[in-house]
Design an enzyme around this catalytic site. Structure first.
Site, PDB file in Angstrom:
ATOM      1  N   LYS A 123      12.414  -1.898   0.037  1.00 48.63           N
ATOM      2  CA  LYS A 123      11.955  -0.912  -0.550  1.00 48.63           C
ATOM      3  C   LYS A 123      13.109   0.794  -1.295  1.00 48.63           C
ATOM      4  CE  LYS A 123       7.152   0.995  -0.123  1.00 48.63           C
ATOM      5  NZ  LYS A 123       6.290  -0.245   0.581  1.00 48.63           N
ATOM      6  N   GLY A 233     -11.403   5.556   6.114  1.00 48.40           N
ATOM      7  CA  GLY A 233     -10.562   4.971   5.095  1.00 48.40           C
ATOM      8  C   GLY A 233     -11.638   4.244   4.373  1.00 48.40           C
ATOM      9  N   ASN A 236     -10.359   2.167  -1.840  1.00 48.60           N
ATOM     10  CA  ASN A 236      -9.532   0.998  -2.571  1.00 48.60           C
ATOM     11  C   ASN A 236     -10.214  -0.410  -1.378  1.00 48.60           C
ATOM     12  OD1 ASN A 236      -9.511   1.664  -5.670  1.00 48.60           O
ATOM     13  ND2 ASN A 236      -7.403   2.346  -4.628  1.00 48.60           N
ATOM     14  N   VAL A 237      -9.460  -0.385  -0.641  1.00 47.68           N
ATOM     15  CA  VAL A 237      -9.544  -1.569   0.124  1.00 47.68           C
ATOM     16  C   VAL A 237     -10.332  -1.213   0.657  1.00 47.68           C
ATOM     17  CG1 VAL A 237      -8.322  -2.978   1.766  1.00 47.68           C
ATOM     18  CG2 VAL A 237      -6.564  -2.163   0.123  1.00 47.68           C
TER      19      VAL A 237
HETATM   20  P1  NAD Z   1      -7.340   4.813  -1.092  1.00 49.28           P
HETATM   21  O1  NAD Z   1      -6.187   6.228  -1.474  1.00 49.28           O
HETATM   22  O2  NAD Z   1      -7.797   4.128  -1.815  1.00 49.28           O
HETATM   23  O3  NAD Z   1      -7.728   4.781   0.796  1.00 49.28           O
HETATM   24  C1  NAD Z   1      -8.204   5.326   1.299  1.00 49.28           C
HETATM   25  C2  NAD Z   1      -8.749   6.151   1.937  1.00 49.28           C
HETATM   26  O4  NAD Z   1      -9.215   7.120   3.174  1.00 49.28           O
HETATM   27  C3  NAD Z   1      -9.888   6.773   1.038  1.00 49.28           C
HETATM   28  O5  NAD Z   1     -10.930   6.891   0.839  1.00 49.28           O
HETATM   29  C4  NAD Z   1      -9.555   8.455   1.695  1.00 49.28           C
HETATM   30  O6  NAD Z   1     -10.383   9.137   1.151  1.00 49.28           O
HETATM   31  C5  NAD Z   1      -9.872   8.318   3.063  1.00 49.28           C
HETATM   32  N1  NAD Z   1      -8.665   8.575   3.978  1.00 49.28           N
HETATM   33  C6  NAD Z   1      -7.498   9.616   3.763  1.00 49.28           C
HETATM   34  N2  NAD Z   1      -7.273  10.046   4.519  1.00 49.28           N
HETATM   35  C7  NAD Z   1      -7.810  10.039   5.630  1.00 49.28           C
HETATM   36  C8  NAD Z   1      -7.834  10.042   6.928  1.00 49.28           C
HETATM   37  N3  NAD Z   1      -6.680  10.879   7.680  1.00 49.28           N
HETATM   38  N4  NAD Z   1      -9.212   9.548   7.422  1.00 49.28           N
HETATM   39  C9  NAD Z   1      -9.982   9.153   6.954  1.00 49.28           C
HETATM   40  N5  NAD Z   1     -10.270   8.493   5.705  1.00 49.28           N
HETATM   41  C10 NAD Z   1      -8.786   9.308   5.003  1.00 49.28           C
HETATM   42  O7  NAD Z   1      -6.253   3.485  -0.547  1.00 49.28           O
HETATM   43  P2  NAD Z   1      -5.974   2.127  -0.169  1.00 49.28           P
HETATM   44  O8  NAD Z   1      -5.669   1.365  -1.536  1.00 49.28           O
HETATM   45  O9  NAD Z   1      -7.519   1.431   0.527  1.00 49.28           O
HETATM   46  O10 NAD Z   1      -4.899   1.716   1.202  1.00 49.28           O
HETATM   47  C11 NAD Z   1      -5.874   1.972   2.220  1.00 49.28           C
HETATM   48  C12 NAD Z   1      -4.889   2.184   3.280  1.00 49.28           C
HETATM   49  O11 NAD Z   1      -4.372   0.080   2.181  1.00 49.28           O
HETATM   50  C13 NAD Z   1      -3.474   2.269   3.179  1.00 49.28           C
HETATM   51  O12 NAD Z   1      -2.220   2.472   4.627  1.00 49.28           O
HETATM   52  C14 NAD Z   1      -2.454   1.874   1.982  1.00 49.28           C
HETATM   53  O13 NAD Z   1      -0.959   2.121   2.401  1.00 49.28           O
HETATM   54  C15 NAD Z   1      -3.052  -0.172   3.331  1.00 49.28           C
HETATM   55  N6  NAD Z   1      -2.672  -1.009   2.386  1.00 49.28           N
HETATM   56  C16 NAD Z   1      -2.884  -1.601   0.909  1.00 49.28           C
HETATM   57  C17 NAD Z   1      -2.487  -2.492   0.061  1.00 49.28           C
HETATM   58  C18 NAD Z   1      -3.861  -2.007  -1.045  1.00 49.28           C
HETATM   59  O14 NAD Z   1      -3.901  -3.570  -2.159  1.00 49.28           O
HETATM   60  N7  NAD Z   1      -4.024  -1.057  -1.647  1.00 49.28           N
HETATM   61  C19 NAD Z   1      -1.988  -3.231   0.168  1.00 49.28           C
HETATM   62  C20 NAD Z   1      -1.381  -3.304   0.879  1.00 49.28           C
HETATM   63  C21 NAD Z   1      -1.823  -2.360   2.284  1.00 49.28           C
END
Ligand code: NAD
Length: 429
Positions: A123, A233, A236-237
């Site tokens: 990382k 949350g 994206n995911v």
């Molecule tokens: P993102 O930023 O697109 O979405 C996060 C969402 O959570 C947003 O809608 C935001 O408003 C909401 N949010 C933020 N803080 C919050 C809280 N305290 N309570 C409720 N909602 C809250 O992120 P993402 O890409 O969807 O990733 C989400 C999680 O998954 C992260 O922890 C990321 O590290 C993990 N992850 C993502 C991927 C990927 O492919 N994008 C891969 C592995 C792990």
């Protein structure tokens, strides 16, 4: 330096005053070596940190003009180069920064190994001297250009990828200065936004969990009718996962801090499909079948676990357990089945790995189905042993990550040893 509780900016000033540009702590044959005695407090901090898990190396460099500190932590390289995303983030202290780097590198090691990737775990962190969102224009370019040169100087011991606050365009700049960068834009052969694939992997893990509880094991039966899912949350995911759950007949209650997201949910779904909960404490205490954390880490902790009224936890967020052992055990004791995040959110990095192997969509589809099989097998094994799936998965990761790459062997540690012989820390990139 007198202590590691100083700020990263003070650390940069200390290095400049000492005429030092780079440094490392490396682990050769079990012996920890520091590049320069001036870094002894940092060396001792790393050596005694509970998050130091025999990492093979931690490297750092400063860039004076932009006031940036770059750090790479490499956990283990038996399976291949240490691989994991680059985080652009400001930290209050040097200790916080290096702790995060150690933890995240180990997490990537476990995720990559269990996903069967020929990559080790690593990382990187860029600590800028201003807020990441304020870092723009030529200054941002310079920060990423020098980061790229720093990665190049590690000779392939580490391969970087996208993480918090880092965009594909930033990685385009990094990629222009080394050959060890993934998650680059599509038009130059990148694999694009992985979130949709991540969501599908999480969904297959969640389905495996539901089937396991019901004594089934057929991944072609995609039916969640009658199931209530709490989803934290819908980004994206989370959004893509919510669509999959609704399409499978499940009902979702969402907690999200974004008003834009909540409006989008109201516009797209009926209240029979998705409901919004405004209060986080109420949300954690709702009765449901499944909890899918998809926002932030450390939300499974002493405060939340006693209130949960779910049977299964399966979500995308990284590092959901505040304490990976104590809180995994607390869930196990409460009879809540927990699917480890690093097992079911692997598809982001699997998609990214195709940039190195050559992109083949069919292999991604196969890997999505593998998440189901791996999850089901993991739950079965942990049940037989009466231990938390998290602990069983960590045991599996420990074994898998010690398997040497079939062609290159344990090459990364040789690269690290060579960097030391070549006086890496004294050479200007
Ligand atoms: P993102 O930023 O697109 O979405 C996060 C969402 O959570 C947003 O809608 C935001 O408003 C909401 N949010 C933020 N803080 C919050 C809280 N305290 N309570 C409720 N909602 C809250 O992120 P993402 O890409 O969807 O990733 C989400 C999680 O998954 C992260 O922890 C990321 O590290 C993990 N992850 C993502 C991927 C990927 O492919 N994008 C891969 C592995 C792990």
């Amino acid at each position: 330096m007198k202590s590691t509780s100083i700020s990263p900016q003070e650390f940069i000033q200390f290095m400049e005053a000492e005429g030092l540009k780079k440094g490392y702590v490396i682990n050769l044959d079990g012996k920890l070596i520091v590049s320069n005695d001036a870094f002894l407090p940092l060396f001792r901090f790393i050596q005694t940190s509970p998050d130091y898990k025999e990492h093979e190396g931690v490297f750092w460099e400063i860039e004076a003009e932009t006031g940036s500190l770059y750090v790479v932590a490499i956990h283990r390289t038996n399976r291949g180069a240490g691989q994991g995303g680059t985080r652009l983030k400001q930290y209050p202290t040097v200790e916080n920064l290096f702790t995060d780097a150690l933890r995240l590198a180990k997490g990537m090691n476990d995720k990559n190994a269990c996903a069967g990737l020929w990559w080790g775990g690593g990382k990187s962190i860029i600590h800028p001297n201003e807020h990441p969102r304020a870092l723009a224009g030529e200054k941002r370019e310079r920060v990423f250009k020098h980061f790229g040169l720093f990665i190049a100087s590690l000779n392939g011991a580490y391969v970087c990828a996208e993480d918090m606050n880092v965009t594909p365009n930033d990685l385009r700049i990094v990629h222009a200065h080394n050959r060890y960068t993934t998650c680059v834009p599509e038009e130059i052969g990148g694999s694009a936004n992985p979130s949709g694939f991540t969501a599908r992997g999480v969904f297959m893990g969640l389905l495996a969990g539901v089937h396991f509880m019901e004594g089934k094991a057929d991944k072609t039966v995609i039916d969640l009718s009658g199931k209530h899912v709490l989803l934290q949350g819908a980004g994206n995911v989370g959004w893509a996962l919510m669509e999959e759950i609704v399409a499978a007949g499940g009902r979702v209650t969402v907690f999200d801090i974004s008003d834009v997201t909540k409006s989008a949910i109201r516009a797209k779904f009926t209240t029979d499909q998705v409901q919004i909960e405004e209060d986080i404490t109420t949300f954690y205490g709702l009765e449901a079948d499944i909890f899918a954390p998809c926002a932030i880490g450390a939300i499974l902790n002493d405060e939340t676990i006693p209130n949960l009224k779910v049977k299964l936890i399966a979500g995308a967020a990284n590092n959901q357990l505040k304490d990976s052992i104590a809180h995994a055990e607390a869930l196990h004791e409460r009879g809540i089945l927990y699917l480890p995040d690093f097992i079911i959110n692997r598809m982001g990095i699997v998609n990214c790995a195709n940039e190195q192997y050559g992109y083949l969509l069919d292999t991604i589809e196969e890997k999505i189905l593998e998440v189901y099989d791996f999850s089901h097998h993991l739950l079965q094994k942990s049940k037989e042993m009466d231990i938390s799936p998290e602990l069983k998965a960590m045991e599996m990761a420990e074994q898998l990550s010690r398997v040497n790459h079939p062609i290159w062997g344990h090459r990364g540690i040789k690269i690290i040893a060579q960097l030391q012989k070549d006086n890496w820390s004294l050479i200007d990139n």
